[in-house]
Write a protein that holds these residues in place. Structure first.
Motif, PDB file in Angstrom:
ATOM      1  N   LEU A  83      18.745   6.643 -18.878  1.00 34.44           N
ATOM      2  CA  LEU A  83      18.860   6.731 -20.329  1.00 34.44           C
ATOM      3  C   LEU A  83      19.912   7.772 -20.699  1.00 34.44           C
ATOM      4  O   LEU A  83      19.954   8.859 -20.131  1.00 34.44           O
ATOM      5  N   GLU A  84      20.735   7.418 -21.661  1.00 36.69           N
ATOM      6  CA  GLU A  84      21.775   8.343 -22.104  1.00 36.69           C
ATOM      7  C   GLU A  84      21.375   9.092 -23.371  1.00 36.69           C
ATOM      8  O   GLU A  84      21.964  10.114 -23.694  1.00 36.69           O
ATOM      9  N   HIS A  85      20.362   8.578 -24.086  1.00 41.61           N
ATOM     10  CA  HIS A  85      19.894   9.223 -25.307  1.00 41.61           C
ATOM     11  C   HIS A  85      18.404   8.898 -25.473  1.00 41.61           C
ATOM     12  O   HIS A  85      17.975   7.782 -25.171  1.00 41.61           O
ATOM     13  N   SER A  87      16.710   8.003 -27.891  1.00 41.03           N
ATOM     14  CA  SER A  87      16.434   6.834 -28.728  1.00 41.03           C
ATOM     15  C   SER A  87      16.340   5.552 -27.894  1.00 41.03           C
ATOM     16  O   SER A  87      15.714   4.579 -28.325  1.00 41.03           O
ATOM     17  N   GLU A  88      16.926   5.558 -26.703  1.00 39.34           N
ATOM     18  CA  GLU A  88      16.849   4.373 -25.848  1.00 39.34           C
ATOM     19  C   GLU A  88      15.421   4.101 -25.384  1.00 39.34           C
ATOM     20  O   GLU A  88      15.075   2.955 -25.100  1.00 39.34           O
ATOM     21  N   GLU A  91      14.069   1.948 -27.933  1.00 42.60           N
ATOM     22  CA  GLU A  91      14.671   0.617 -27.858  1.00 42.60           C
ATOM     23  C   GLU A  91      14.007  -0.266 -26.802  1.00 42.60           C
ATOM     24  O   GLU A  91      13.944  -1.484 -26.965  1.00 42.60           O
TER      25      GLU A  91
END
Length: 149
Positions: A83-85, A87-88, A91
């Motif tokens: 995960l890069e953020h 918020s993912e 998602e």
């Protein structure tokens, strides 16, 4: 609390303690560098919960789900390394997966972290000269179970 993990037996003993006290809604947040033993400990927890089959690393799928009767309670094993953020995590529907389940979270910081949750058992794994060490911090919900002070 610091738990020395000189060998696989010690890691399995810690996993058994965690599994014995694990409840739906809990999070076991596993941090540490690459090769620190996060997946090894997660697999031992899953086995201690009764799973008798292969436990694939969720590195690519991000989430693996285990349901009774394979384990004693619904369980989500997640690896948030990719995960890069944070918020993912939303998602991919993490909250939906967590409904009524316990969560084993590798690289929890990439999903925004869980240490603020009362049901979080945070475990930082470090390599040492004699194997590994687990630094365990228990959320409020864990304090009345076992010896997590």
């Amino acid at each position: 609390m610091i738990v020395e993990l000189p060998d696989l037996d010690a890691s399995q003993a810690l996993a058994h303690r965690i599994a014995a006290d694990l409840r739906s809604g809990d999070v076991v947040a596993l941090t540490g560098g690459l090769g620190a033993g996060k997946t090894t400990l997660a697999r031992a927890i899953i086995a201690s919960l009764g799973h008798d089959g292969e436990v694939p690393s969720p590195s690519f799928a991000i989430i693996e789900v285990y349901d009774p009767p394979s384990v004693r309670l619904p369980l989500v094993h997640a690896d948030f390394y990719r995960l890069e953020h944070p918020s993912e995590a939303d998602e991919i529907g993490l909250d939906d997966y967590r409904q009524g389940a316990a969560l084993l979270a590798e690289w929890p910081e990439n999903a925004g972290g869980f240490a603020h949750e009362p049901g979080c058992l945070s475990i930082t794994l470090e390599s040492t000269e004699n194997g590994r060490r687990a630094i365990v911090r228990a959320g409020m919900d864990w304090l009345g179970r076992g010896s997590w002070t």
